[in-house]
Design a protein around this motif. Structure first.
Motif, short mmCIF file in Angstrom:
data_model
loop_
_atom_site.label_atom_id
_atom_site.label_comp_id
_atom_site.label_asym_id
_atom_site.label_seq_id
_atom_site.Cartn_x
_atom_site.Cartn_y
_atom_site.Cartn_z
N VAL A 187 -21.80 4.68 10.71
CA VAL A 187 -21.57 4.17 9.33
C VAL A 187 -20.13 3.69 9.15
O VAL A 187 -19.89 2.65 8.52
N VAL A 188 -19.18 4.43 9.73
CA VAL A 188 -17.79 3.99 9.59
C VAL A 188 -17.55 2.75 10.45
O VAL A 188 -16.83 1.83 10.05
N ALA A 196 -17.41 5.71 3.83
CA ALA A 196 -17.19 4.69 4.86
C ALA A 196 -16.49 3.47 4.27
O ALA A 196 -15.58 2.89 4.91
N ALA A 197 -16.86 3.09 3.04
CA ALA A 197 -16.21 1.93 2.41
C ALA A 197 -14.73 2.22 2.17
O ALA A 197 -13.87 1.34 2.33
N THR A 198 -14.41 3.46 1.80
CA THR A 198 -13.00 3.81 1.56
C THR A 198 -12.22 3.83 2.87
O THR A 198 -11.07 3.40 2.93
N ALA A 226 -18.88 -0.23 8.54
CA ALA A 226 -18.05 -0.59 7.38
C ALA A 226 -16.73 -1.23 7.81
O ALA A 226 -16.21 -2.13 7.13
N THR A 227 -16.18 -0.77 8.94
CA THR A 227 -14.87 -1.29 9.36
C THR A 227 -15.01 -2.47 10.31
O THR A 227 -14.03 -3.17 10.58
N ALA A 282 -12.83 1.98 5.37
CA ALA A 282 -12.63 0.56 5.71
C ALA A 282 -11.46 -0.02 4.91
O ALA A 282 -10.68 -0.82 5.42
N GLU A 283 -11.34 0.43 3.66
CA GLU A 283 -10.22 -0.05 2.83
C GLU A 283 -8.88 0.43 3.42
O GLU A 283 -7.92 -0.34 3.50
N SER A 317 -21.95 6.31 2.50
CA SER A 317 -21.60 4.89 2.34
C SER A 317 -20.32 4.73 1.53
O SER A 317 -19.48 3.87 1.84
#
Ligand code: BGC
Length: 252
Positions: free
Chosen positions: A99-100, A50-52, A103-104, A54-55, A47
């Motif tokens: 997951v990616v 995946a958040a990174t 997040a994206t 998305a950033e 997680s």
């Protein structure tokens, strides 16, 4: 009716220390904008990573139809990570695409990092236009491999984990082993010679391409190797993963 190929796709390279992304011009294989790099979060759980990702993707304001590909340093089948040699064990069984993608908010293609880099070298780099059996080997923390036959990728070959002389090959011949054991170029090259002898016996490649950060210093070790196939440095250097991931996403 065949779908029109996009001119640009986005690639993200998920590595142990950084997560890097950029849009790629699919005609030239060049980055279409400067890449963005954010340090890989620690612990590098699915997680958090995946958040990174998305950033990184979010920095570019991409049109929704731009394909996105991400590399990951593990066996990836149908988007799912099946191994975790140099990453958090929690990745095994994780659907990286899911997951990616969540997040994206986009649909994402996930591929093994060396497969992406290898495909990029065949389409745009050191093995451009070479038919027959091309083997791309990345020397870094681990050893990654991409087997490309007549321009078609055979994914997940994982030749870094061949057992040679009783050892997992990458534990002796990766660039991290050279650094960790403070090996001279000559001593490391002898280990690479042993490694590539075995690989040549298995695949009889027509061309071997060596990637990974250390390929910048190819003059210090490639001339020490004596192989049947020509062995040349990668051309796309640290952009290879991004470029290959973008290209594979566009082709998917
Ligand atoms: C992993 C491969 C990866 C390679 C390079 C190996 O340890 O098993 O999946 O391609 O390292 O990152």
């Amino acid at each position: 009716m065949s779908k029109k190929k996009p001119a640009v796709a986005f690639g993200v390279d998920i590595g142990g220390s950084g997560i890097k992304g950029a849009p790629v011009n699919l005609t030239t294989g060049e980055l279409a904008a400067d890449r963005v790099r954010i340090p890989t979060p620690q612990p590098a759980t699915p997680s958090a990573v995946a958040a990174t990702v998305a950033e990184v993707v979010g920095r570019f304001g991409l049109d929704p139809q731009v394909p996105v590909g991400v590399t990951f340093p593990a066996v990836i089948t149908h988007g799912v990570a099946r191994s975790a040699a140099n990453v958090d064990d929690s990745w095994i069984g994780t659907d990286v695409q899911q997951v990616v993608g969540a997040a994206t908010g986009r649909s994402v293609l996930a591929v093994n990092d060396a497969d992406a880099a290898g495909l990029a070298e065949v389409v745009y780099g050191a093995a451009r236009g070479v038919d027959g059996v091309v083997l791309v080997v990345t020397l870094g923390t681990g050893i990654g491999s991409a087997l490309v036959v007549d321009q078609h990728l055979v994914p997940n070959t994982e030749l870094g984990h061949l057992e040679i002389d009783g050892y997992d090959a990458e534990s002796r011949a990766a660039d991290s082993a050279r650094e960790r054991e403070n090996l001279s170029w000559a001593v490391w090259a002898a280990r690479l010679q042993r490694y590539f002898d075995v690989v040549e016996r298995l695949f009889s490649p027509d061309l071997i391409v060596v990637g990974g950060g250390v390929s910048k210093k190819h003059q210090s070790f490639l001339p020490l190797l004596d192989l049947h196939a020509p062995i040349v440095p990668a051309r796309l250097r640290n952009a290879a993963g991004i470029v290959g991931a973008a290209r594979l996403a566009a082709d998917a």
